[in-house]
Design an enzyme around this catalytic site. Structure first.
Site, PDB file in Angstrom:
ATOM      1  N   LYS A 179      -6.371   7.544 -20.899  1.00  0.00           N
ATOM      2  CA  LYS A 179      -5.816   6.304 -20.775  1.00  0.00           C
ATOM      3  C   LYS A 179      -6.823   5.530 -19.658  1.00  0.00           C
ATOM      4  CE  LYS A 179      -3.599   3.552 -18.576  1.00  0.00           C
ATOM      5  NZ  LYS A 179      -4.051   2.345 -18.239  1.00  0.00           N
ATOM      6  N   PRO A 180      -7.523   4.726 -20.292  1.00  0.00           N
ATOM      7  CA  PRO A 180      -8.581   3.888 -19.357  1.00  0.00           C
ATOM      8  C   PRO A 180      -7.655   2.687 -18.785  1.00  0.00           C
ATOM      9  CG  PRO A 180      -8.904   3.154 -21.631  1.00  0.00           C
ATOM     10  CD  PRO A 180      -7.850   4.312 -21.561  1.00  0.00           C
ATOM     11  N   ALA A 181      -8.456   2.206 -17.796  1.00  0.00           N
ATOM     12  CA  ALA A 181      -7.791   0.978 -17.112  1.00  0.00           C
ATOM     13  C   ALA A 181      -7.531  -0.357 -18.188  1.00  0.00           C
ATOM     14  CB  ALA A 181      -8.470   0.522 -15.881  1.00  0.00           C
ATOM     15  N   GLY A 233      -7.629   6.509  -8.988  1.00  0.00           N
ATOM     16  CA  GLY A 233      -6.928   5.032  -9.022  1.00  0.00           C
ATOM     17  C   GLY A 233      -6.383   5.140  -7.526  1.00  0.00           C
ATOM     18  N   GLU A 255      -8.113  11.510  -7.394  1.00  0.00           N
ATOM     19  CA  GLU A 255      -9.206  10.903  -6.732  1.00  0.00           C
ATOM     20  C   GLU A 255      -8.491   9.308  -6.366  1.00  0.00           C
ATOM     21  OE1 GLU A 255     -12.084  12.114  -6.230  1.00  0.00           O
ATOM     22  OE2 GLU A 255     -11.877  14.193  -7.268  1.00  0.00           O
ATOM     23  N   CYS A 289     -14.599   3.561  -4.345  1.00  0.00           N
ATOM     24  CA  CYS A 289     -13.726   4.134  -3.619  1.00  0.00           C
ATOM     25  C   CYS A 289     -14.494   4.642  -2.379  1.00  0.00           C
ATOM     26  CB  CYS A 289     -12.886   5.257  -4.460  1.00  0.00           C
ATOM     27  SG  CYS A 289     -14.126   6.459  -5.113  1.00  0.00           S
ATOM     28  N   GLU A 390      -8.319  -0.748   2.695  1.00  0.00           N
ATOM     29  CA  GLU A 390      -9.341  -0.729   1.756  1.00  0.00           C
ATOM     30  C   GLU A 390      -9.318  -2.296   1.475  1.00  0.00           C
ATOM     31  OE1 GLU A 390      -8.336   1.659  -1.634  1.00  0.00           O
ATOM     32  OE2 GLU A 390     -10.644   2.005  -2.155  1.00  0.00           O
TER      33      GLU A 390
END
Ligand code: NAP
Length: 489
Positions: A179-181, A233, A255, A289, A390
């Protein structure tokens, strides 16, 4: 000048067939550099996710029974095809994600490298024969594929974050649903097409594109056949997934977010340090990230570092990633620009000095896109947002420090623990500081740390599990111990 991709139509991949969502619904993919349409993909619903799980479950026995050498050959072929198609995949990636074309091409190469690396690892999933306590017994340790797995990936590295999961999954003999973004599904589809064209049997990898990530996750977590989910994510969503995994004690790799410190000591090679900082901070417009989010510079070289950094940042060219001369592309969307700007305004209001940048760009050639100028702030203090959150944008905030102890203390003073960097020419300090930084990854005298052959992952709230390196395949392997009694001596 190249022209951005448009009119790219992709589909779901389920059981070896490229299909529309059962509802017939699709959603648009937008170019963050222009706000224009790049293409569209199906908007999958529950029925489609279940069909993808069915396909992955049906393909599992055949795939795991194949000799590892055979799976390795498919992975190598897929790597070759991804490389052959590099320029086309990079063009689509730049069009939907924004990063400059050269960076996109670099990511495609990086993505292919995971398939090559894990092709090698596929052949080395060794078990053990352990000397028994009772001489009449035999003790065997087997390493077997975990089964059906799922990968949920982010938009900032739309190709590499996928191959970093699919490479070890395929190598170990697992089947997968990806399931990609929703911002970057087209790159994902092109990677899956290469995997399919490499001769991967139907159902081994399946693609679900959807605007309803929560629904997809719910389906994946509630189906007992899905034995493991790997997620890259935000820490916020990662925590939700940990909660969701409890019901079926589902295996997870996470991650998550980072908040990397970048330390420059008085004895550093300053040109190397500033180049490393720029590579870490401004690659992908600061949307990685592992990118430096806090820069700490020792007093003796503070002014020199600020001046060198400012001189280089001033020369950066902001624009559509398709242009050859552009070094900073658009951010992923308007919210990302708002966040970068909020961090800059907050820092200035609390006393930081704006050295370079600090502007939204939304007119002329930047109209319609989500652009922010690369920015340097100095005099940053711990109570500023940029010191605690972040930023995920092209903003470098610099803070002065006096001693090594102080630098380590402030570097570790965060809930995150993904990557940290430092520069020094003192070898004893190099070892001391590397040992004391509470991070999964440390770059010493280098701002670029990611590679397929090294274990990538964080500690603390940056997640758990490792991707890449020799240990990367362990995430897709179950260890089974078999005791055989009565064998005799
Ligand atoms: P995100 O919002 O957490 O999204 C990541 C993926 O999760 C996307 O596919 C997203 O789908 C999906 N998602 C969103 N809500 C979900 C839910 N409730 N349940 C299940 N899946 C859900 O993160 P992002 O903003 O795209 O990515 C940036 C973050 O990723 C940053 O924090 C960055 O540090 C982190 N990151 C970490 C690494 C690493 O290796 N540690 C690497 C890259 C990025 P939609 O796109 O459809 O919302």
């Amino acid at each position: 000048m190249a022209v951005a991709a448009t009119g790219v139509e992709e589909r779901l991949l389920i059981g070896g067939e490229w299909v529309e969502a059962s509802s017939g619904n699709r959603f648009d993919v937008i170019d963050p550099g222009t706000g224009e349409l790049v293409g569209s993909v199906p908007d999958a619903g529950e029925t489609d996710v279940r069909a993808a799980i069915d396909a992955a479950a049906a393909a599992l026995e055949g795939w795991k029974a194949l000799p590892a050498l055979h799976r390795a050959r498919i992975l190598r072929r897929a790597a070759d095809l991804i490389r052959e198609r590099r320029d086309m995949i990079a063009l689509v990636m730049t069009s939907e994600q924004g990063k400059p074309l050269a960076e996109a091409a670099g990511e495609v190469e990086y993505a292919a490298s995971f398939f090559e690396w894990f092709a090698g690892e596929a052949e080395r999933v060794y078990g053990q024969i352990v000397p028994p306590m009772n001489p009449a017994n035999r003790v065997l340790v087997l390493r077997q594929p975990v089964g059906v797995t799922a990968a949920i990936t982010p938009w900032n590295f739309p190709a590499a974050m996928m191959t970093r999961k699919l490479g070890p999954a395929m190598a170990a003999g697992c089947t997968s649903i990806v399931k990609p973004a929703s911002a970057t599904p087209l790159t994902a589809a092109l990677i899956l097409r290469a995997i399919e064209d490499a001769g991967t049997p139907p159902g081994v990898v399946n693609l679900i594109t959807s605007r309803s990530a929560g629904m997809v996750a719910q389906e994946l977590f509630s189906d007992r056949r899905v034995r493991k989910i790997s997620f890259t994510g935000s820490t916020e969503v990662g925590k939700d997934l940990i909660r969701a995994s409890a019901d079926q004690v589902k295996r997870l790799s996470l991650e998550l977010g980072g908040h990397a410190p970048y330390l420059i000591f008085d004895d550093a090679d300053l040109d190397e340090a500033v180049d490393g900082l720029i590579a870490s901070k401004f690659r992908n417009a600061g949307q990685t990230c592992v990118c430096a989010n806090r820069t700490y510079v020792q007093s003796g070289v503070y002014d020199a570092v600020v001046a060198k950094l400012a001189a280089k940042v001033t020369k950066m060219v902001v624009g559509h990633g398709i242009r050859d001369d552009v070094t900073i592309g658009p951010l992923i969307d308007g919210r990302a620009v708002d966040k970068a700007d909020e961090h800059v305004r907050d820092a200035v209001a609390k006393g930081a000095r704006l050295v370079v940048g600090g502007e939204r760009l939304d007119s002329g050639e930047h109209a319609g896109g989500s652009f922010y100028t690369p920015t340097v702030l100095e005099g940053v203090t711990p109570e500023m947002l940029i010191s605690t959150e972040e930023t995920f944008g092209p903003v470098a905030g610099i803070t002065r420090f006096e001693t090594e102890e102080e630098a380590i203390r402030v570097a570790n003073d965060t809930v995150y623990g993904l990557a940290a960097y430092f520069h020094t020419r003192d070898y004893a300090r190099l070892l001391r500081v590397a040992e004391k930084l509470e991070y999964g990854i440390v770059g010493a005298n280098s701002g670029i740390i990611s590679a397929a052959n090294a274990p990538f992952g964080g500690v603390k709230e940056s997640g758990y599990g490792r991707e890449g390196g020799a240990v990367g395949i362990d995430e897709y392997v179950d260890v089974k111990y078999v005791l055989v009694g009565g064998v005799g001596t």
